[in-house]
Scaffold this motif. Structure first.
Motif, PDB file in Angstrom:
ATOM      1  N   GLY A   1       0.804  -1.227   0.000  1.00  0.00           N
ATOM      2  CA  GLY A   1       0.000   0.000   0.000  1.00  0.00           C
ATOM      3  C   GLY A   1       0.831   1.267   0.000  1.00  0.00           C
ATOM      4  N   ASP A   2       1.976   1.225   0.659  1.00  0.00           N
ATOM      5  CA  ASP A   2       2.878   2.368   0.664  1.00  0.00           C
ATOM      6  C   ASP A   2       3.284   2.719  -0.765  1.00  0.00           C
ATOM      7  N   SER A   3       3.613   1.719  -1.549  1.00  0.00           N
ATOM      8  CA  SER A   3       4.003   1.940  -2.947  1.00  0.00           C
ATOM      9  C   SER A   3       2.829   2.412  -3.795  1.00  0.00           C
ATOM     10  N   VAL A   4       1.644   1.893  -3.510  1.00  0.00           N
ATOM     11  CA  VAL A   4       0.449   2.298  -4.258  1.00  0.00           C
ATOM     12  C   VAL A   4       0.222   3.798  -4.097  1.00  0.00           C
ATOM     13  N   LEU A   5       0.212   4.267  -2.844  1.00  0.00           N
ATOM     14  CA  LEU A   5      -0.022   5.692  -2.611  1.00  0.00           C
ATOM     15  C   LEU A   5       1.093   6.535  -3.217  1.00  0.00           C
ATOM     16  N   GLU A   6       2.319   6.110  -3.027  1.00  0.00           N
ATOM     17  CA  GLU A   6       3.436   6.897  -3.559  1.00  0.00           C
ATOM     18  C   GLU A   6       3.363   7.005  -5.081  1.00  0.00           C
ATOM     19  N   LEU A   7       3.032   5.926  -5.753  1.00  0.00           N
ATOM     20  CA  LEU A   7       2.927   5.971  -7.213  1.00  0.00           C
ATOM     21  C   LEU A   7       1.784   6.886  -7.667  1.00  0.00           C
ATOM     22  N   LEU A   8       0.649   6.821  -6.992  1.00  0.00           N
ATOM     23  CA  LEU A   8      -0.473   7.693  -7.354  1.00  0.00           C
ATOM     24  C   LEU A   8      -0.103   9.160  -7.183  1.00  0.00           C
TER      25      LEU A   8
ATOM     26  N   GLN B   1      -0.353  10.873   5.935  1.00  0.00           N
ATOM     27  CA  GLN B   1      -1.251   9.729   5.777  1.00  0.00           C
ATOM     28  C   GLN B   1      -2.244   9.637   6.926  1.00  0.00           C
ATOM     29  N   PHE B   2      -1.830  10.012   8.118  1.00  0.00           N
ATOM     30  CA  PHE B   2      -2.736  10.060   9.263  1.00  0.00           C
ATOM     31  C   PHE B   2      -3.876  11.026   8.971  1.00  0.00           C
ATOM     32  N   ARG B   3      -3.543  12.222   8.503  1.00  0.00           N
ATOM     33  CA  ARG B   3      -4.582  13.225   8.196  1.00  0.00           C
ATOM     34  C   ARG B   3      -5.443  12.783   7.013  1.00  0.00           C
TER      35      ARG B   3
ATOM     36  N   PHE C   1      -8.457  -1.435   7.687  1.00  0.00           N
ATOM     37  CA  PHE C   1      -7.671  -0.327   8.215  1.00  0.00           C
ATOM     38  C   PHE C   1      -7.296  -0.606   9.674  1.00  0.00           C
ATOM     39  N   LYS C   2      -8.266  -1.005  10.473  1.00  0.00           N
ATOM     40  CA  LYS C   2      -8.017  -1.271  11.894  1.00  0.00           C
ATOM     41  C   LYS C   2      -7.054  -2.435  12.074  1.00  0.00           C
TER      42      LYS C   2
ATOM     43  N   GLY D   1      -2.112   1.584   8.992  1.00  0.00           N
ATOM     44  CA  GLY D   1      -3.449   1.068   8.708  1.00  0.00           C
ATOM     45  C   GLY D   1      -3.954   1.509   7.347  1.00  0.00           C
ATOM     46  N   PHE D   2      -3.709   2.759   7.010  1.00  0.00           N
ATOM     47  CA  PHE D   2      -4.122   3.290   5.709  1.00  0.00           C
ATOM     48  C   PHE D   2      -3.376   2.577   4.587  1.00  0.00           C
TER      49      PHE D   2
END
Length: 138
Positions: free
Chosen positions: A23-30, A59-61, A78-79, A103-104
């Motif tokens: 997921g970290d890579s997914v968000l970074e790529l987007l 990411q928290f916000r 997420f939880k 979690g995100f």
């Protein structure tokens, strides 16, 4: 690592931290794609802008902004990721921020590995429209 084809691991058996890894890579790529498509910035500036969206604090916000949009199943995932994260000591985020960002990332990794890129796109568009990286708390 064995390079022979193996049976795929059931998605329900993948650890939340492994899902967060994806997921970290997914968000970074987007974020990288959006910045490059809509801004003419030098690589150093692109990286500085990217960090405003992919840091643990950001990411928290972002998760707080998007949580009302989560389905019950997404909230559960997420939880699961938030609770699996060790409250690491970070210079740039509180333990609460770090755990929520994990979690995100877990949620995004889970959606991606399910092939649910349409849902990732919906959440990302809501994030991009509603998140202000310049707001207090960044």
């Amino acid at each position: 690592m064995d390079k022979t084809p193996a049976e795929k691991i059931d998605l329900r058996e993948i650890s939340p931290l492994a899902l967060a890894f994806v997921g970290d890579s997914v968000l970074e790529l987007l974020v990288r794609r959006r910045l490059v498509e809509y801004h003419r910035l030098a690589p150093g500036r692109l990286n500085a802008e990217k960090i405003k969206y992919v840091s643990a604090r950001a990411q928290f916000r972002e998760e707080q902004l998007l949580e009302p949009l989560f389905t019950p199943e997404e909230l559960e995932m997420f939880k699961r990721g938030r609770n699996a994260s060790r409250a690491a000591v970070s210079k740039h985020a509180t333990p609460q921020e770090y755990r929520a960002s994990t979690g995100f990332e877990c949620l995004l990794g889970w959606l991606y590995l399910q092939g649910n890129t349409a849902r990732i796109g919906e959440l990302f568009e809501a994030l991009w429209a509603g998140y202000d990286p310049a707001a207090p708390g960044s």
